[in-house]
Scaffold this active site. Sequence first.
Site, PDB file in Angstrom:
ATOM      1  CG  HIS A 217      -2.085   0.909   1.082  1.00 44.82           C
ATOM      2  ND1 HIS A 217      -2.024   2.247   1.372  1.00 44.82           N
ATOM      3  CD2 HIS A 217      -3.329   0.655   0.626  1.00 44.82           C
ATOM      4  CE1 HIS A 217      -3.208   2.771   1.103  1.00 44.82           C
ATOM      5  NE2 HIS A 217      -4.012   1.843   0.655  1.00 44.82           N
TER       6      HIS A 217
ATOM      7  CG  ASP B 100      -8.604  -4.644  -2.656  1.00 44.92           C
ATOM      8  OD1 ASP B 100      -9.785  -4.579  -2.286  1.00 44.92           O
ATOM      9  OD2 ASP B 100      -8.019  -3.725  -3.242  1.00 44.92           O
TER      10      ASP B 100
HETATM   11  N1  CMC Z   1       3.948  -7.332  -4.910  1.00 45.79           N
HETATM   12  C1  CMC Z   1       5.286  -7.324  -5.082  1.00 45.79           C
HETATM   13  N2  CMC Z   1       6.074  -6.267  -4.893  1.00 45.79           N
HETATM   14  C2  CMC Z   1       5.489  -5.129  -4.519  1.00 45.79           C
HETATM   15  C3  CMC Z   1       4.100  -5.048  -4.304  1.00 45.79           C
HETATM   16  C4  CMC Z   1       3.320  -6.198  -4.513  1.00 45.79           C
HETATM   17  N3  CMC Z   1       1.997  -6.191  -4.341  1.00 45.79           N
HETATM   18  N4  CMC Z   1       3.786  -3.797  -3.933  1.00 45.79           N
HETATM   19  C5  CMC Z   1       4.935  -3.107  -3.890  1.00 45.79           C
HETATM   20  N5  CMC Z   1       5.968  -3.930  -4.237  1.00 45.79           N
HETATM   21  C6  CMC Z   1       7.397  -3.572  -4.249  1.00 45.79           C
HETATM   22  C7  CMC Z   1       7.754  -2.696  -5.435  1.00 45.79           C
HETATM   23  O1  CMC Z   1       8.150  -3.469  -6.552  1.00 45.79           O
HETATM   24  C8  CMC Z   1       8.880  -1.863  -4.866  1.00 45.79           C
HETATM   25  O2  CMC Z   1      10.045  -2.648  -4.844  1.00 45.79           O
HETATM   26  P1  CMC Z   1      11.496  -1.948  -5.128  1.00 45.79           P
HETATM   27  O3  CMC Z   1      11.625  -0.854  -4.103  1.00 45.79           O
HETATM   28  O4  CMC Z   1      12.476  -3.036  -4.972  1.00 45.79           O
HETATM   29  O5  CMC Z   1      11.387  -1.407  -6.527  1.00 45.79           O
HETATM   30  C9  CMC Z   1       8.472  -1.665  -3.410  1.00 45.79           C
HETATM   31  O6  CMC Z   1       7.650  -2.795  -3.093  1.00 45.79           O
HETATM   32  C10 CMC Z   1       7.720  -0.371  -3.138  1.00 45.79           C
HETATM   33  O7  CMC Z   1       6.584  -0.384  -3.970  1.00 45.79           O
HETATM   34  P2  CMC Z   1       6.029   0.871  -4.765  1.00 45.79           P
HETATM   35  O8  CMC Z   1       5.534   0.397  -6.106  1.00 45.79           O
HETATM   36  O9  CMC Z   1       6.995   2.003  -4.711  1.00 45.79           O
HETATM   37  O10 CMC Z   1       4.808   1.236  -3.866  1.00 45.79           O
HETATM   38  P3  CMC Z   1       3.641   2.198  -4.275  1.00 45.79           P
HETATM   39  O11 CMC Z   1       3.309   2.945  -3.054  1.00 45.79           O
HETATM   40  O12 CMC Z   1       3.948   2.977  -5.499  1.00 45.79           O
HETATM   41  O13 CMC Z   1       2.470   1.168  -4.656  1.00 45.79           O
HETATM   42  C11 CMC Z   1       0.553  -0.189  -4.574  1.00 45.79           C
HETATM   43  C12 CMC Z   1       1.408   0.830  -3.821  1.00 45.79           C
HETATM   44  C13 CMC Z   1      -0.714  -0.482  -3.788  1.00 45.79           C
HETATM   45  C14 CMC Z   1       0.147   0.374  -5.947  1.00 45.79           C
HETATM   46  C15 CMC Z   1       1.389  -1.496  -4.760  1.00 45.79           C
HETATM   47  O14 CMC Z   1       1.751  -2.004  -3.484  1.00 45.79           O
HETATM   48  C16 CMC Z   1       0.636  -2.545  -5.566  1.00 45.79           C
HETATM   49  O15 CMC Z   1       0.619  -2.491  -6.801  1.00 45.79           O
HETATM   50  N6  CMC Z   1      -0.005  -3.560  -4.875  1.00 45.79           N
HETATM   51  C17 CMC Z   1      -0.777  -4.564  -5.554  1.00 45.79           C
HETATM   52  C18 CMC Z   1      -2.135  -4.019  -5.964  1.00 45.79           C
HETATM   53  C19 CMC Z   1      -3.067  -3.871  -4.775  1.00 45.79           C
HETATM   54  O16 CMC Z   1      -3.227  -4.795  -3.968  1.00 45.79           O
HETATM   55  N7  CMC Z   1      -3.750  -2.714  -4.713  1.00 45.79           N
HETATM   56  C20 CMC Z   1      -4.763  -2.441  -3.681  1.00 45.79           C
HETATM   57  C21 CMC Z   1      -4.394  -1.311  -2.780  1.00 45.79           C
HETATM   58  S1  CMC Z   1      -5.520  -1.218  -1.353  1.00 45.79           S
HETATM   59  C22 CMC Z   1      -7.059  -0.852  -2.041  1.00 45.79           C
HETATM   60  C23 CMC Z   1      -7.077   0.435  -2.765  1.00 45.79           C
HETATM   61  O17 CMC Z   1      -6.673   1.472  -2.202  1.00 45.79           O
HETATM   62  O18 CMC Z   1      -7.551   0.470  -3.895  1.00 45.79           O
END
Ligand code: CMC
Length: 425
Positions: free
Chosen positions: A302, A360
């Site tokens: 998240h 989720d």
């Molecule tokens: N699986 C694997 N790796 C992940 C995931 C994941 N679900 N989420 C983040 N990471 C990794 C990412 O690759 C990065 O690694 P590195 O620093 O080595 O490059 C690190 O963790 C930080 O991630 P980020 O992409 O900078 O984090 P963000 O804040 O931009 O993204 C997020 C947040 C929710 C978009 C992401 O965690 C994600 O895509 N999760 C899966 C989709 C999901 O479950 N979404 C629902 C969110 S809750 C309901 C809502 O609000 O809609």
Amino acid sequence: MGTAKFEIDGKSVELPVLRGTDGPAVIDIRKLYAEADVVTYDPGFTSTASCESKITFIDGDAGILLHRGYAIDELAEQSSFLEVCYLLLHGELPTAAEFEQFEKTITYHTMVHEQFDRFFQGFRRDAHPMAIMTGAVGAMSAFYHDSTNVNDPQQRMISAHRLIAKMPTIAARAFKYFRGQPFVYPRNELSYAENFLRMCFSVPAEDWVPNPVLTRAMDRIFILHADHEQNASTSTVRLAGSSGANPFACIAAGIASLWGPKHGGANEEALNMLAEIGTVDRIPEFVQGVKDRRYLLMGFGHRVYKNYDPRAKVMQQTCHEVLAEVGAQNDPLLQVAMELEKVALNDPFFVERKLYPNVDFYSGITLRALGFPAEMFTVLFALARTVGWISQWKEMIEDPSQKIGRPRQIYTGAPARSFVPVDKR
Ligand code: CMC
């Protein structure tokens, strides 16, 4: 209030520092461009507060979510979705008399214009229900002109009531259309959640029997999704509304943003992922694929929570209750989810990145057990989030410091050059 000082090109700049009730200090950069001729760069708004708000507070490190100061787990346990709607919209919990009036008002608005029903027939039968939602909710502005004047406080409130009241009717119609079943009209003597479940699952051929455990679970799922601060869809609603666009158009924009797999679409993706893994013995191979960055672990991670999402805890408990009620305690996908969660929470890849289950992770299994197909999951999220969107939209319109949203950019394209006629290129 303090100040932040820095130097740029030998010039000293001093900016006010603001403090909210809680949360980090905020450097007020509003005058930065005018005074120092520089702008800031923050794609994804990871360090930018886009507005002032009194509605929802999240402490991502501590895993805390408060609506108007009340903790989400207390609201999920002790309140009802309609009471939470009143709280988000008005700022305080209602008295018994205020709640009775609010419930009556919402109930009064549950039907949609009869012509609105014909609008659904224009969609292909296999249209994704979120595609129908985006179109149908946008079309509300074509049916309810008398509440689209954003400068009239009474019209703003009527549009909020209409949206909260009609979303279940529209969502249920999107589902019925998708299923090829006749529409079911709302019944005003039923509770918000029960009325919605009936509009989704009753058919003319047999009597529909309500189940209090499932109704309570639906209501709690709505509470868990009611608002979540300045996420992508809420920011979309605010940005669309900042131009003075009508509330129905703004909510349609929010629905479009919610649809994406990184946001509201994640519950559908999470269930598809669990189904693809299928059995517990395939988890190590799947986790390796995540670590090799071939795909994401959906329902994990998240932007704000770097701890367990407090909504995920309530959702997990609701999941167990629903599965027990429908006799699906041994659902193989639940076994996969529980084992996958355990494996991820003990794996350095996820621990180091502070990746925990979000709301989720368990919602897909729960909604499936309630009888919904995966295509409906994000629609239910949109239904519940409507109150958050409209409360945030209303707060923005009523904020005297509100301006049309207009970010800047770093331009990295071609410098100014002369046009070359086609025969000389
Ligand atoms: N699986 C694997 N790796 C992940 C995931 C994941 N679900 N989420 C983040 N990471 C990794 C990412 O690759 C990065 O690694 P590195 O620093 O080595 O490059 C690190 O963790 C930080 O991630 P980020 O992409 O900078 O984090 P963000 O804040 O931009 O993204 C997020 C947040 C929710 C978009 C992401 O965690 C994600 O895509 N999760 C899966 C989709 C999901 O479950 N979404 C629902 C969110 S809750 C309901 C809502 O609000 O809609």
